[in-house]
Design a protein around this motif. Structure first.
Motif, PDB file in Angstrom:
ATOM      1  N   ARG A  55     -16.660  -7.643   6.421  1.00 19.10           N
ATOM      2  CA  ARG A  55     -16.517  -8.455   5.656  1.00 19.10           C
ATOM      3  C   ARG A  55     -14.545  -8.657   5.602  1.00 19.10           C
ATOM      4  O   ARG A  55     -13.728  -8.625   6.887  1.00 19.10           O
ATOM      5  N   VAL A  56     -14.439  -9.816   4.606  1.00 21.95           N
ATOM      6  CA  VAL A  56     -12.923 -10.496   5.379  1.00 21.95           C
ATOM      7  C   VAL A  56     -11.591  -9.353   4.639  1.00 21.95           C
ATOM      8  O   VAL A  56     -12.237  -8.393   3.135  1.00 21.95           O
ATOM      9  N   LEU A  57     -10.777  -8.418   5.421  1.00 23.87           N
ATOM     10  CA  LEU A  57     -10.671  -7.319   5.744  1.00 23.87           C
ATOM     11  C   LEU A  57      -8.389  -7.599   4.375  1.00 23.87           C
ATOM     12  O   LEU A  57      -8.456  -8.880   4.286  1.00 23.87           O
ATOM     13  N   GLY A  58      -8.171  -6.867   3.781  1.00 19.48           N
ATOM     14  CA  GLY A  58      -7.011  -7.590   3.436  1.00 19.48           C
ATOM     15  C   GLY A  58      -6.902  -7.111   1.643  1.00 19.48           C
ATOM     16  O   GLY A  58      -7.903  -7.679   0.734  1.00 19.48           O
ATOM     17  N   HIS A  59      -6.194  -6.244   1.195  1.00 24.00           N
ATOM     18  CA  HIS A  59      -5.951  -5.511  -0.131  1.00 24.00           C
ATOM     19  C   HIS A  59      -4.617  -5.120  -0.788  1.00 24.00           C
ATOM     20  O   HIS A  59      -4.277  -4.739  -1.952  1.00 24.00           O
ATOM     21  N   GLU A  60      -3.942  -6.005  -0.026  1.00 23.32           N
ATOM     22  CA  GLU A  60      -2.060  -5.714  -0.392  1.00 23.32           C
ATOM     23  C   GLU A  60      -1.796  -7.489  -0.272  1.00 23.32           C
ATOM     24  O   GLU A  60      -1.274  -7.765   0.436  1.00 23.32           O
ATOM     25  N   ILE A  61      -2.226  -8.071  -1.542  1.00 24.85           N
ATOM     26  CA  ILE A  61      -2.470  -9.748  -1.776  1.00 24.85           C
ATOM     27  C   ILE A  61      -1.175 -10.296  -3.023  1.00 24.85           C
ATOM     28  O   ILE A  61      -1.201  -9.349  -3.842  1.00 24.85           O
ATOM     29  N   CYS A  62      -0.363 -11.014  -1.999  1.00 30.02           N
ATOM     30  CA  CYS A  62      -0.034 -11.480  -3.135  1.00 30.02           C
ATOM     31  C   CYS A  62      -0.302 -13.260  -3.067  1.00 30.02           C
ATOM     32  O   CYS A  62      -0.246 -13.684  -2.201  1.00 30.02           O
ATOM     33  N   GLY A  63       0.154 -14.253  -4.253  1.00 31.55           N
ATOM     34  CA  GLY A  63      -0.762 -15.413  -3.943  1.00 31.55           C
ATOM     35  C   GLY A  63      -0.187 -16.136  -5.326  1.00 31.55           C
ATOM     36  O   GLY A  63      -0.177 -15.512  -6.320  1.00 31.55           O
ATOM     37  N   ARG A  64      -0.837 -17.597  -5.303  1.00 31.00           N
ATOM     38  CA  ARG A  64      -0.668 -18.186  -6.705  1.00 31.00           C
ATOM     39  C   ARG A  64      -2.051 -18.676  -6.881  1.00 31.00           C
ATOM     40  O   ARG A  64      -2.776 -19.212  -6.623  1.00 31.00           O
ATOM     41  N   ILE A  65      -1.587 -19.050  -8.454  1.00 29.17           N
ATOM     42  CA  ILE A  65      -3.202 -20.005  -8.920  1.00 29.17           C
ATOM     43  C   ILE A  65      -2.007 -20.576  -9.685  1.00 29.17           C
ATOM     44  O   ILE A  65      -1.031 -20.567 -11.295  1.00 29.17           O
ATOM     45  N   ASP A  66      -2.838 -22.098  -9.612  1.00 33.97           N
ATOM     46  CA  ASP A  66      -2.031 -23.273 -10.726  1.00 33.97           C
ATOM     47  C   ASP A  66      -0.543 -23.769 -10.215  1.00 33.97           C
ATOM     48  O   ASP A  66       0.949 -23.633 -11.595  1.00 33.97           O
ATOM     49  N   GLY A  67       0.773 -22.600  -8.779  1.00 30.66           N
ATOM     50  CA  GLY A  67       2.101 -22.175  -9.193  1.00 30.66           C
ATOM     51  C   GLY A  67       2.780 -20.976  -9.567  1.00 30.66           C
ATOM     52  O   GLY A  67       3.873 -20.942  -9.898  1.00 30.66           O
ATOM     53  N   ASP A  68       1.217 -20.560 -10.113  1.00 29.56           N
ATOM     54  CA  ASP A  68       2.002 -19.015 -10.627  1.00 29.56           C
ATOM     55  C   ASP A  68       2.062 -17.987  -9.911  1.00 29.56           C
ATOM     56  O   ASP A  68       1.095 -17.939  -9.312  1.00 29.56           O
ATOM     57  N   LYS A  69       2.713 -16.631  -9.698  1.00 30.72           N
ATOM     58  CA  LYS A  69       3.573 -16.553  -8.774  1.00 30.72           C
ATOM     59  C   LYS A  69       2.295 -14.670  -9.330  1.00 30.72           C
ATOM     60  O   LYS A  69       2.526 -14.461 -10.288  1.00 30.72           O
ATOM     61  N   PHE A  70       1.343 -14.071  -8.437  1.00 30.76           N
ATOM     62  CA  PHE A  70       0.541 -13.049  -8.893  1.00 30.76           C
ATOM     63  C   PHE A  70       0.552 -11.862  -7.379  1.00 30.76           C
ATOM     64  O   PHE A  70       0.182 -12.157  -6.509  1.00 30.76           O
ATOM     65  N   HIS A 101     -15.137  -3.371  -0.294  1.00 27.00           N
ATOM     66  CA  HIS A 101     -16.620  -4.217  -0.827  1.00 27.00           C
ATOM     67  C   HIS A 101     -17.011  -5.567  -0.789  1.00 27.00           C
ATOM     68  O   HIS A 101     -18.120  -5.437  -0.899  1.00 27.00           O
ATOM     69  N   CYS A 102     -15.713  -5.988  -1.163  1.00 25.88           N
ATOM     70  CA  CYS A 102     -16.094  -7.523  -1.509  1.00 25.88           C
ATOM     71  C   CYS A 102     -14.519  -7.775  -0.618  1.00 25.88           C
ATOM     72  O   CYS A 102     -14.029  -6.925  -0.118  1.00 25.88           O
ATOM     73  N   ASP A 103     -14.915  -8.963  -0.491  1.00 28.44           N
ATOM     74  CA  ASP A 103     -13.859  -9.892   0.087  1.00 28.44           C
ATOM     75  C   ASP A 103     -12.779  -9.692   0.170  1.00 28.44           C
ATOM     76  O   ASP A 103     -12.007  -9.821  -1.254  1.00 28.44           O
ATOM     77  N   GLY A 104     -11.471 -10.272   0.869  1.00 27.73           N
ATOM     78  CA  GLY A 104     -10.026  -9.394   0.677  1.00 27.73           C
ATOM     79  C   GLY A 104      -9.479 -11.051   0.717  1.00 27.73           C
ATOM     80  O   GLY A 104      -9.613 -12.558   1.020  1.00 27.73           O
ATOM     81  N   GLY A 105      -7.891  -9.858   0.855  1.00 25.29           N
ATOM     82  CA  GLY A 105      -6.763 -11.233   0.761  1.00 25.29           C
ATOM     83  C   GLY A 105      -6.498 -12.040   2.236  1.00 25.29           C
ATOM     84  O   GLY A 105      -5.478 -12.768   2.218  1.00 25.29           O
ATOM     85  N   LEU A 106      -7.065 -11.484   3.148  1.00 26.00           N
ATOM     86  CA  LEU A 106      -7.127 -12.314   4.599  1.00 26.00           C
ATOM     87  C   LEU A 106      -8.113 -13.408   5.358  1.00 26.00           C
ATOM     88  O   LEU A 106      -8.599 -13.670   5.644  1.00 26.00           O
ATOM     89  N   ALA A 107      -7.571 -14.815   3.968  1.00 29.11           N
ATOM     90  CA  ALA A 107      -8.201 -15.506   3.888  1.00 29.11           C
ATOM     91  C   ALA A 107      -7.289 -16.304   2.817  1.00 29.11           C
ATOM     92  O   ALA A 107      -6.993 -16.244   2.461  1.00 29.11           O
TER      93      ALA A 107
END
Ligand SMILES: [Zn+2]
Ligand SMILES: [Zn+2]
Length: 319
Positions: A55-70, A101-107
């Motif tokens: 598993r890729v761990l990490g569930h406290e995630i912030c990122g961007r899609i097309d420049g917008d922050k989520f 259960h599925c891959d998280g945000g440490l990627a």
């Protein structure tokens, strides 16, 4: 893409893996920050009930899609069962959690259901926004304990979870108090407590509500004795070790008409409230960052997370 993969208990590796493929309900989020949680550290060292390996761990995630922050609500529930239909999706039996259960945000990238995304105000930096999930779990505890304006709330544990919960209590005009028995940790949170006006606990105080953000069973026995008649104790942190509860303690609940309630995880609508609180208290929340690190530093950081003496490690991907 670069990812940190937990291949087996105690075997965490930086790997080059393919960018994940999204299905029609998902979008690909470019991860900017992912903060480390005590549960990540536990999964690394001893596994966890909901963890599926590798598993890729990490569930406290912030990122961007097309420049917008989520930010991301890491759950994915079935939407059909009784729990989902009654607004308790965090109790869904079919729940699939990112980083469990599925891959998280440490990627560098993570696949996320569209409905799990919450837009982040541009004014709120990614390294603070990623703490929304932990804060939302605290909000859930306050909701379960039915905390309202003017109430006194005793929070056991002066780590990031307890302190963020205290912020959530402040934002609903309740009066939070932190009880931390470790003097080093208490010292560490001094600036945060001073800047937020969270007061110290004196011995003879009684509270409307007590919540444990610490895993010792003493938080329950002590907490029951410190809530007022008709008050509430909320079990937010699971207890470690194998302890039994005395009938004397249960009778306290009976005679004094106390409410004992549990809280686990958070619901998606609590993520939005968490973002508003983080935005309002940005400068204070910044005090809860232990260190901003890169992916390579995570295994070492997780060891320190387990010691229980550190605040939040935030992994930044452009670092
Ligand atoms: Zn967590
Ligand atoms: Zn469900």
């Amino acid at each position: 893409m670069k990812a940190l993969v937990l291949e087996d208990i105690n075997r965490l590796k930086i790997k080059e893996i393919p960018v994940p493929q999204v299905n029609e309900d998902q979008v690909l989020l470019k991860v900017f920050t992912c903060s480390l949680c005590r549960t990540d550290a536990k999964m690394y060292q001893q596994g966890q009930r909901d963890l599926v390996l590798p598993r890729v761990l990490g569930h406290e995630i912030c990122g961007r899609i097309d420049g917008d922050k989520f930010i991301v609500w890491p759950g994915n529930s079935c939407k059909n069962c009784e729990m989902c239909q009654t607004g308790q999706e965090n109790l869904c039996d079919e729940m699939q959690v990112l980083g469990f259960h599925c891959d998280g945000g440490l990627a560098e990238y993570v696949c996320v259901s569209k409905e799990c995304l919450f837009p982040v105000p541009e004014s709120l930096p990614e390294n603070i926004a990623c703490m929304a999930e932990l804060l939302a779990c605290g909000i859930n505890a306050l909701e379960m304990a039915n905390v309202f304006k003017g109430q006194s709330v005793l929070i056991y544990g002066g780590g990031a979870a307890g302190l963020l919960m205290a912020l959530a209590a402040l934002s609903r005009d309740a009066k939070p108090y932190i009880l931390e028995i470790n003097p080093d940790k208490l010292k560490k949170s001094k600036a945060f407590r001073r800047e937020t006006g969270i007061e110290d606990v004196s011995n003879d105080m009684q509270f409307d509500v007590a919540i444990n953000a610490a895993s010792s069973i003493e938080t329950l026995t002590d907490g029951i004795s410190r809530v007022k008649k008709g008050g509430t104790f909320c079990i937010y942190s699971g207890f470690t070790g194998d302890s039994s509860v005395s009938s004397k303690l249960l009778n306290e609940i009976h005679y004094r008409q106390l409410t004992l309630i549990g809280a686990y995880g958070c619901k998606s609508n609590q993520m939005k409230e968490a973002l508003d609180i983080l935005d309002k208290y940005q400068s204070q929340v910044r005090l809860l960052i232990e260190e901003i690190i890169n992916l390579e530093q995570v295994p070492e950081a997780l060891e320190r997370v387990l010691s229980g003496h550190v605040f939040k490690y935030v992994v930044e991907f452009n670092k």
